[in-house]
Scaffold this motif. Structure first.
Motif, mmCIF file in Angstrom:
data_model
loop_
_atom_site.group_PDB
_atom_site.id
_atom_site.type_symbol
_atom_site.label_atom_id
_atom_site.label_comp_id
_atom_site.label_asym_id
_atom_site.label_seq_id
_atom_site.Cartn_x
_atom_site.Cartn_y
_atom_site.Cartn_z
ATOM 1 N N SER A 133 36.218 35.592 46.308
ATOM 2 C CA SER A 133 35.036 36.430 45.999
ATOM 3 C C SER A 133 35.355 37.233 44.745
ATOM 4 O O SER A 133 35.158 36.730 43.636
ATOM 5 C CB SER A 133 34.649 37.287 47.205
ATOM 6 N N LEU A 134 35.876 38.458 44.884
ATOM 7 C CA LEU A 134 36.368 39.173 43.703
ATOM 8 C C LEU A 134 37.686 38.542 43.283
ATOM 9 O O LEU A 134 38.610 38.429 44.088
ATOM 10 C CB LEU A 134 36.580 40.659 44.019
ATOM 11 N N MET A 135 37.790 38.124 42.025
ATOM 12 C CA MET A 135 39.027 37.524 41.519
ATOM 13 C C MET A 135 39.488 38.311 40.299
ATOM 14 O O MET A 135 38.744 39.126 39.752
ATOM 15 C CB MET A 135 38.793 36.061 41.164
ATOM 16 N N ALA A 136 40.703 38.070 39.853
ATOM 17 C CA ALA A 136 41.220 38.780 38.688
ATOM 18 C C ALA A 136 40.375 38.424 37.470
ATOM 19 O O ALA A 136 40.313 37.256 37.069
ATOM 20 C CB ALA A 136 42.682 38.416 38.459
ATOM 21 N N LEU A 137 39.678 39.412 36.934
ATOM 22 C CA LEU A 137 38.803 39.261 35.764
ATOM 23 C C LEU A 137 37.602 38.353 36.008
ATOM 24 O O LEU A 137 36.958 37.924 35.057
ATOM 25 C CB LEU A 137 39.583 38.746 34.544
ATOM 26 N N GLY A 138 37.318 38.048 37.269
ATOM 27 C CA GLY A 138 36.189 37.160 37.528
ATOM 28 C C GLY A 138 35.683 37.273 38.947
ATOM 29 O O GLY A 138 36.013 38.210 39.689
ATOM 30 N N LEU A 214 41.884 48.389 37.236
ATOM 31 C CA LEU A 214 41.878 47.429 36.126
ATOM 32 C C LEU A 214 40.654 46.519 36.204
ATOM 33 O O LEU A 214 40.021 46.220 35.178
ATOM 34 C CB LEU A 214 43.176 46.604 36.151
ATOM 35 N N GLU A 215 40.300 46.089 37.399
ATOM 36 C CA GLU A 215 39.105 45.232 37.550
ATOM 37 C C GLU A 215 37.847 45.995 37.147
ATOM 38 O O GLU A 215 36.988 45.460 36.455
ATOM 39 C CB GLU A 215 38.984 44.702 38.979
ATOM 40 N N THR A 218 37.626 46.146 33.370
ATOM 41 C CA THR A 218 37.645 44.929 32.544
ATOM 42 C C THR A 218 36.874 43.735 33.108
ATOM 43 O O THR A 218 36.559 42.810 32.353
ATOM 44 C CB THR A 218 39.111 44.465 32.316
ATOM 45 N N ASN A 219 36.607 43.703 34.405
ATOM 46 C CA ASN A 219 36.004 42.511 35.024
ATOM 47 C C ASN A 219 34.478 42.547 34.844
ATOM 48 O O ASN A 219 33.809 43.409 35.415
ATOM 49 C CB ASN A 219 36.367 42.478 36.511
ATOM 50 N N PRO A 220 33.902 41.624 34.069
ATOM 51 C CA PRO A 220 32.466 41.708 33.807
ATOM 52 C C PRO A 220 31.616 41.658 35.073
ATOM 53 O O PRO A 220 30.510 42.190 35.105
ATOM 54 C CB PRO A 220 32.184 40.495 32.902
ATOM 55 N N PHE A 221 32.136 41.022 36.135
ATOM 56 C CA PHE A 221 31.342 40.893 37.355
ATOM 57 C C PHE A 221 31.333 42.179 38.183
ATOM 58 O O PHE A 221 30.577 42.292 39.142
ATOM 59 C CB PHE A 221 31.821 39.682 38.163
ATOM 60 N N LEU A 222 32.159 43.146 37.807
ATOM 61 C CA LEU A 222 32.058 44.501 38.376
ATOM 62 C C LEU A 222 31.371 45.438 37.394
ATOM 63 O O LEU A 222 31.222 46.622 37.664
ATOM 64 C CB LEU A 222 33.454 45.057 38.709
#
Ligand SMILES: [Fe+2]
Length: 254
Positions: A133-138, A214-215, A218-222
């Protein structure tokens, strides 16, 4: 005393996770492949008691039957997915909690990648096991759920403490970062993370787990709610859900 975490690379780019208490009793999250997990247990002198499954995909369950001590293992997974997971000893739904290795585990439904995908959150140790589901940077590709559903799932992670370690199921960070840079081009934290990711991977290291801080940065999906991202994807007046939906579609085509 927080649990000890061991990240176990499996197959081509999967991760399984072992957690253990001071007595050496261990639990496993996802079972992509038995051999590296059994080897890690042996190396650390841990005794596996419990297996938690995030979702039904073969690369998260295939190794289960070849794990050391399989006959005595307690297997836990989603009630909604009981019909297509290996036989479960305990099945849980969103909002349930249970005790594992002396700690509370909270269960979140984080459907989207699959329907019935769950995450396990251990507040005392500050760990969340998010599978695909939530992944590193994605975030995971939407095989079964809608973008709206995955957006709701992302929002469940967004409220966890910043120091939470996000233990996700694959090493996709470098390619996720290449996409993220196209939709969040002025994000300095993202640019730094991409440099750091390249360095870690060049040395054969893992970029998982990451921190929720960090997510979030930097993570566009968050970050589908960020005006800068909405502008970059050509939807300056979009709702957060519309922005998330376009981001996911762009990633699929990237
Ligand atoms: Fe998956």
């Amino acid at each position: 005393m927080p649990l000890t975490l061991a990240t176990v690379p499996c197959l081509e780019d999967n991760y399984a996770f072992l957690i253990a208490n001071d007595a050496g009793e261990a639990a496993l999250v996802d079972a992509p492949e038995a051999a590296p997990i059994n080897a890690e247990l042996e190396k650390r002198g841990w005794s596996l008691k419990t297996v938690l499954l995030t979702h039904h995909h073969w690369d998260h369950v295939e190794g289960l039957d070849s794990l050391t001590g399989r006959d005595d293992l307690t297997v836990i997974g989603a009630k909604a997915d009981e019909h297509r997971l290996p036989t479960l000893d305990h099945a849980y739904s969103d909002g349930d909690s249970f005790t594992l290795l002396g700690e509370e585990v909270q269960v979140f439904d984080v459907s989207g990648h699959t329907l019935g995908h769950i995450a396990f959150y251990l507040p005392a140790s500050g760990l969340v096991f998010s599978g695909d589901s939530l992944m590193a940077l994605g975030c995971g590709r939407l095989f079964e759920g809608s973008p709206e559903l995955m957006h709701d799932s992302m929002n469940k992670f967004a409220t966890l403490p910043e120091t939470t370690l996000v233990c996700s199921g694959h090493e996709y960070t470098a390619s996720n970062g290449r996409f993220a840079a196209t939709v969040d081009p002025d994000n300095k934290a993202l640019a730094l993370r991409n440099i750091e990711t390249a360095k870690i991977r060049a040395q054969g290291g893992f970029t998982v787990p990451s921190t929720l801080a960090l997510e979030r940065a930097t993570n566009p999906f968050l970050r589908a709610n960020e005006p800068s991202i909405k502008s970059a994807i050509g939807l300056p007046n979009a709702t957060d859900k519309e922005s998330f939906t376009k981001l996911r579609a762009m990633k699929d085509a990237f």
